[in-house]
Design a protein around this motif. Structure first.
Motif, PDB file in Angstrom:
ATOM      1  N   GLN A 144     -39.197  89.108  81.774  1.00 21.55           N
ATOM      2  CA  GLN A 144     -38.358  88.262  80.934  1.00 21.55           C
ATOM      3  C   GLN A 144     -39.211  87.571  79.877  1.00 21.55           C
ATOM      4  OE1 GLN A 144     -34.718  86.834  83.796  1.00 21.55           O
ATOM      5  NE2 GLN A 144     -36.551  85.591  83.868  1.00 21.55           N
ATOM      6  N   GLY A 145     -38.562  87.244  78.767  1.00 20.43           N
ATOM      7  CA  GLY A 145     -39.265  86.581  77.676  1.00 20.43           C
ATOM      8  C   GLY A 145     -39.196  85.073  77.763  1.00 20.43           C
ATOM      9  N   THR A 146     -39.209  84.522  78.973  1.00 16.71           N
ATOM     10  CA  THR A 146     -39.184  83.073  79.168  1.00 16.71           C
ATOM     11  C   THR A 146     -40.368  82.423  78.472  1.00 16.71           C
ATOM     12  OG1 THR A 146     -38.277  83.496  81.368  1.00 16.71           O
ATOM     13  CG2 THR A 146     -39.067  81.254  80.913  1.00 16.71           C
ATOM     14  N   ILE A 147     -40.129  81.323  77.751  1.00 16.74           N
ATOM     15  CA  ILE A 147     -41.222  80.577  77.129  1.00 16.74           C
ATOM     16  C   ILE A 147     -41.259  79.158  77.688  1.00 16.74           C
ATOM     17  CG2 ILE A 147     -41.200  82.005  75.050  1.00 16.74           C
ATOM     18  CD1 ILE A 147     -39.812  79.700  73.573  1.00 16.74           C
ATOM     19  N   TYR A 148     -42.317  78.418  77.369  1.00 12.65           N
ATOM     20  CA  TYR A 148     -42.568  77.124  78.006  1.00 12.65           C
ATOM     21  C   TYR A 148     -41.438  76.099  77.817  1.00 12.65           C
ATOM     22  CZ  TYR A 148     -45.923  74.037  80.316  1.00 12.65           C
ATOM     23  OH  TYR A 148     -46.569  73.230  81.209  1.00 12.65           O
ATOM     24  N   PRO A 149     -40.867  75.966  76.622  1.00 13.26           N
ATOM     25  CA  PRO A 149     -39.743  75.024  76.486  1.00 13.26           C
ATOM     26  C   PRO A 149     -38.562  75.371  77.391  1.00 13.26           C
ATOM     27  CG  PRO A 149     -40.643  75.516  74.339  1.00 13.26           C
ATOM     28  CD  PRO A 149     -41.303  76.470  75.310  1.00 13.26           C
ATOM     29  N   ASP A 150     -38.333  76.670  77.648  1.00  9.39           N
ATOM     30  CA  ASP A 150     -37.262  77.063  78.571  1.00  9.39           C
ATOM     31  C   ASP A 150     -37.504  76.446  79.940  1.00  9.39           C
ATOM     32  OD1 ASP A 150     -36.361  78.720  76.538  1.00  9.39           O
ATOM     33  OD2 ASP A 150     -37.296  80.515  77.366  1.00  9.39           O
ATOM     34  N   VAL A 151     -38.764  76.501  80.373  1.00  8.38           N
ATOM     35  CA  VAL A 151     -39.125  76.002  81.693  1.00  8.38           C
ATOM     36  C   VAL A 151     -38.988  74.483  81.742  1.00  8.38           C
ATOM     37  CG1 VAL A 151     -40.996  75.811  83.380  1.00  8.38           C
ATOM     38  CG2 VAL A 151     -40.730  77.918  82.050  1.00  8.38           C
TER      39      VAL A 151
ATOM     40  N   GLY B  26     -46.585 100.443  89.571  1.00  9.27           N
ATOM     41  CA  GLY B  26     -45.166 100.118  89.607  1.00  9.27           C
ATOM     42  C   GLY B  26     -44.465 100.348  88.280  1.00  9.27           C
ATOM     43  N   ARG B  27     -43.170 100.114  88.286  1.00  8.74           N
ATOM     44  CA  ARG B  27     -42.358 100.249  87.079  1.00  8.74           C
ATOM     45  C   ARG B  27     -41.745  98.893  86.741  1.00  8.74           C
ATOM     46  NH1 ARG B  27     -38.178 104.955  87.899  1.00  8.74           N
ATOM     47  NH2 ARG B  27     -37.958 104.696  85.632  1.00  8.74           N
ATOM     48  N   VAL B  28     -41.562  98.671  85.434  1.00  7.05           N
ATOM     49  CA  VAL B  28     -41.098  97.372  84.944  1.00  7.05           C
ATOM     50  C   VAL B  28     -39.803  97.530  84.169  1.00  7.05           C
ATOM     51  CG1 VAL B  28     -41.696  95.308  83.620  1.00  7.05           C
ATOM     52  CG2 VAL B  28     -43.506  96.651  84.701  1.00  7.05           C
ATOM     53  N   LEU B  29     -38.878  96.618  84.428  1.00  6.88           N
ATOM     54  CA  LEU B  29     -37.619  96.576  83.699  1.00  6.88           C
ATOM     55  C   LEU B  29     -37.582  95.281  82.899  1.00  6.88           C
ATOM     56  CD1 LEU B  29     -34.857  97.961  83.304  1.00  6.88           C
ATOM     57  CD2 LEU B  29     -34.016  96.619  85.234  1.00  6.88           C
ATOM     58  N   LEU B  30     -37.431  95.383  81.586  1.00  6.50           N
ATOM     59  CA  LEU B  30     -37.434  94.201  80.725  1.00  6.50           C
ATOM     60  C   LEU B  30     -36.037  93.900  80.205  1.00  6.50           C
ATOM     61  CD1 LEU B  30     -38.752  91.987  78.941  1.00  6.50           C
ATOM     62  CD2 LEU B  30     -39.086  93.751  77.204  1.00  6.50           C
ATOM     63  N   ALA B  31     -35.657  92.641  80.309  1.00  2.00           N
ATOM     64  CA  ALA B  31     -34.411  92.175  79.723  1.00  2.00           C
ATOM     65  C   ALA B  31     -34.657  91.931  78.239  1.00  2.00           C
ATOM     66  CB  ALA B  31     -33.974  90.885  80.405  1.00  2.00           C
ATOM     67  N   LEU B  32     -34.247  92.864  77.409  1.00  2.00           N
ATOM     68  CA  LEU B  32     -34.517  92.793  75.972  1.00  2.00           C
ATOM     69  C   LEU B  32     -33.284  92.303  75.215  1.00  2.00           C
ATOM     70  CD1 LEU B  32     -36.449  93.459  73.599  1.00  2.00           C
ATOM     71  CD2 LEU B  32     -35.437  95.745  73.574  1.00  2.00           C
ATOM     72  N   SER B  33     -33.423  91.140  74.536  1.00  2.00           N
ATOM     73  CA  SER B  33     -32.307  90.618  73.757  1.00  2.00           C
ATOM     74  C   SER B  33     -32.429  91.004  72.288  1.00  2.00           C
ATOM     75  CB  SER B  33     -32.270  89.086  73.863  1.00  2.00           C
ATOM     76  OG  SER B  33     -33.380  88.524  73.181  1.00  2.00           O
ATOM     77  N   GLY B  34     -33.641  91.349  71.863  1.00  2.00           N
ATOM     78  CA  GLY B  34     -33.879  91.644  70.457  1.00  2.00           C
ATOM     79  C   GLY B  34     -34.415  90.449  69.697  1.00  2.00           C
ATOM     80  N   GLY B  35     -34.494  89.294  70.352  1.00  2.00           N
ATOM     81  CA  GLY B  35     -35.056  88.101  69.734  1.00  2.00           C
ATOM     82  C   GLY B  35     -36.576  88.125  69.760  1.00  2.00           C
ATOM     83  N   VAL B  36     -37.171  87.096  69.186  1.00  2.00           N
ATOM     84  CA  VAL B  36     -38.631  87.041  69.084  1.00  2.00           C
ATOM     85  C   VAL B  36     -39.292  87.092  70.456  1.00  2.00           C
ATOM     86  CG1 VAL B  36     -40.580  85.568  68.422  1.00  2.00           C
ATOM     87  CG2 VAL B  36     -38.631  85.816  66.884  1.00  2.00           C
ATOM     88  N   ASP B  37     -38.813  86.270  71.394  1.00  2.00           N
ATOM     89  CA  ASP B  37     -39.486  86.148  72.681  1.00  2.00           C
ATOM     90  C   ASP B  37     -39.493  87.468  73.456  1.00  2.00           C
ATOM     91  OD1 ASP B  37     -39.703  83.498  71.952  1.00  2.00           O
ATOM     92  OD2 ASP B  37     -37.939  82.882  73.102  1.00  2.00           O
ATOM     93  N   SER B  38     -38.324  88.047  73.631  1.00  2.00           N
ATOM     94  CA  SER B  38     -38.264  89.288  74.414  1.00  2.00           C
ATOM     95  C   SER B  38     -38.929  90.448  73.682  1.00  2.00           C
ATOM     96  CB  SER B  38     -36.813  89.634  74.768  1.00  2.00           C
ATOM     97  OG  SER B  38     -36.056  89.938  73.618  1.00  2.00           O
ATOM     98  N   SER B  39     -38.914  90.419  72.344  1.00  2.00           N
ATOM     99  CA  SER B  39     -39.551  91.498  71.578  1.00  2.00           C
ATOM    100  C   SER B  39     -41.071  91.445  71.703  1.00  2.00           C
ATOM    101  CB  SER B  39     -39.149  91.402  70.103  1.00  2.00           C
ATOM    102  OG  SER B  39     -37.758  91.581  69.954  1.00  2.00           O
ATOM    103  N   VAL B  40     -41.637  90.225  71.639  1.00  2.00           N
ATOM    104  CA  VAL B  40     -43.080  90.078  71.830  1.00  2.00           C
ATOM    105  C   VAL B  40     -43.454  90.444  73.261  1.00  2.00           C
ATOM    106  CG1 VAL B  40     -44.983  88.413  71.905  1.00  2.00           C
ATOM    107  CG2 VAL B  40     -43.355  88.362  70.015  1.00  2.00           C
ATOM    108  N   CYS B  41     -42.606  90.043  74.188  1.00  2.00           N
ATOM    109  CA  CYS B  41     -42.816  90.406  75.587  1.00  2.00           C
ATOM    110  C   CYS B  41     -42.836  91.928  75.742  1.00  2.00           C
ATOM    111  CB  CYS B  41     -41.711  89.797  76.448  1.00  2.00           C
ATOM    112  SG  CYS B  41     -41.938  89.981  78.222  1.00  2.00           S
TER     113      CYS B  41
END
Length: 371
Positions: free
Chosen positions: A323-330, A218-233
């Protein structure tokens, strides 16, 4: 090999994240779940231990969170903290009473050094703990031994080692409680039998393998904000699926000065499919006249998804949204009776209809410093 998972049952306490973080600091993997989680589901995960969080409620209030007595018969070690301590006592036949003198803050506490929680040589027989309660246990349940007390709290800690049940009225997870981490470590290692060798060292390897298996062709589309979370993702996804990944950076017009250009410069020259969408006008139109912060967050979240959908249609079939969702977000987006601190756009703002097979969130169970 013994399961090294510890589950934190959230009863509405403000320190639920902190408890989980402290457990991980002890080298034991930990997750926060709702206290309403079915016991069958908890048992199926075969946790090495369970921790009950604190909370602002009284066990005598019918609207307060309670739990079935059966959980104490499952043979799983349990540590109750603050409200969790009172709930254990109340459910098992002890007496919980309103304090004549409430305790809040740093409190001199006397410990029974024979307890598995307090046996460490570094921990003295008397030290400061952090209290926050208006009810207290006036009588421990049958079969329990009192292992700590204060001037105004006769049961600051209690235990029934035969049933692997332990409880503390104070908060060992906060820095104000001296040797609190040592107490948690005692529960995890001596009671639960955890080895304490969980680290972040192999997380990337495992995450990459999981992503590769899930995505397949498959193909993946990433929501990239440029912050740490999405960049590591983005880095994990790129290593896992390479050119099957497309990163879309939606410039919504609310970034810091020149930040959009900086994000583009950071990613555009890498071996990665990078697309910048200048969507300031669309976001401004959607948010016109909106003043409520929660409505703004959810409006922005939906507009993000719509932008991704529009862009993905230009690309052809895209199977997964990352998405670069992290545990505190959840956790902060609300877990049952816990107060919603805020809804995160990665969690609370998703519209009902999303035109992707599945959401991929490889950082979903990590805290910020772990990312």
């Amino acid at each position: 090999m013994k399961n090294q998972l510890v589950l934190v049952l959230d009863f509405g306490g403000q320190y639920n994240q902190l408890i989980a973080r402290r457990v991980r600091e002890c080298g034991v993997y930990c997750e926060v779940i709702r206290y309403t989680t079915p016991l069958k589901e908890i048992a199926a995960r075969k946790p090495a231990g369970i921790i009950f969080t604190g909370g602002p409620n009284s066990v005598y209030d019918e609207k307060s969170p309670h739990i079935s007595k059966e959980i104490f018969e499952m043979g799983i070690p349990i540590l109750g903290i603050c409200y969790g301590c009172q709930l254990m006592a109340y459910t098992l036949g002890g007496t919980v009473t309103t304090c004549t003198t409430s305790e809040y803050g740093k409190t001199e506490t006397i410990y029974d050094k024979s307890s598995a929680l307090f046996q460490n040589e570094e921990l003295p027989a008397q030290a400061i703990s952090w209290m926050s309660h208006t009810d207290y246990i006036s009588q421990a349940p049958e079969g329990f031994t009192v292992t700590a007390h204060t001037e105004n709290c006769p049961v600051a800690a209690m235990e029934c080692p035969e049933r692997k049940l332990y409880a503390v009225q104070f908060h060992p997870e906060v820095n104000h409680t001296q040797y609190g981490l040592t107490m948690l470590d005692g529960f995890l290692k001596k009671v639960c039998g955890c080895t304490g060798d969980w680290t972040m060292g192999n997380y990337a390897k495992t995450a990459i393998a999981d992503i590769r298996k899930k995505v397949g062709d498959g193909r993946v589309l990433l929501a990239l904000s440029g912050g740490v979370d999405s960049s590591v993702c983005a880095a994990l996804l790129s290593r896992a699926v390479g050119k099957k990944l497309t990163c879309i950076f939606v410039d919504h017009g609310f970034l810091r000065k020149n930040e959009g250009d900086e994000v583009e410069a950071a990613f555009a020259d890498k071996d990665i499919n990078f697309i910048r969408v200048n969507a300031k006008a669309a976001f401004m139109e959607k948010l016109s006249g909106v003043s409520d912060p929660e409505t703004k967050r959810k409006t922005i979240g939906e507009e993000f998804i719509r932008a991704f959908e529009r862009e993905s249609k230009k690309l052809g079939t895209v199977d997964f949204l990352a998405q670069g969702t992290i545990y505190p977000d959840v956790i902060e987006s609300g877990t049952g009776d816990a107060a919603v601190i805020k809804s995160h756009h990665n969690v609370g703002g998703l519209p009902d209809y999303v035109d992707f097979k599945e959401i991929i969130e490889p950082l979903r169970l990590l805290f910020k410093d772990e990312v």
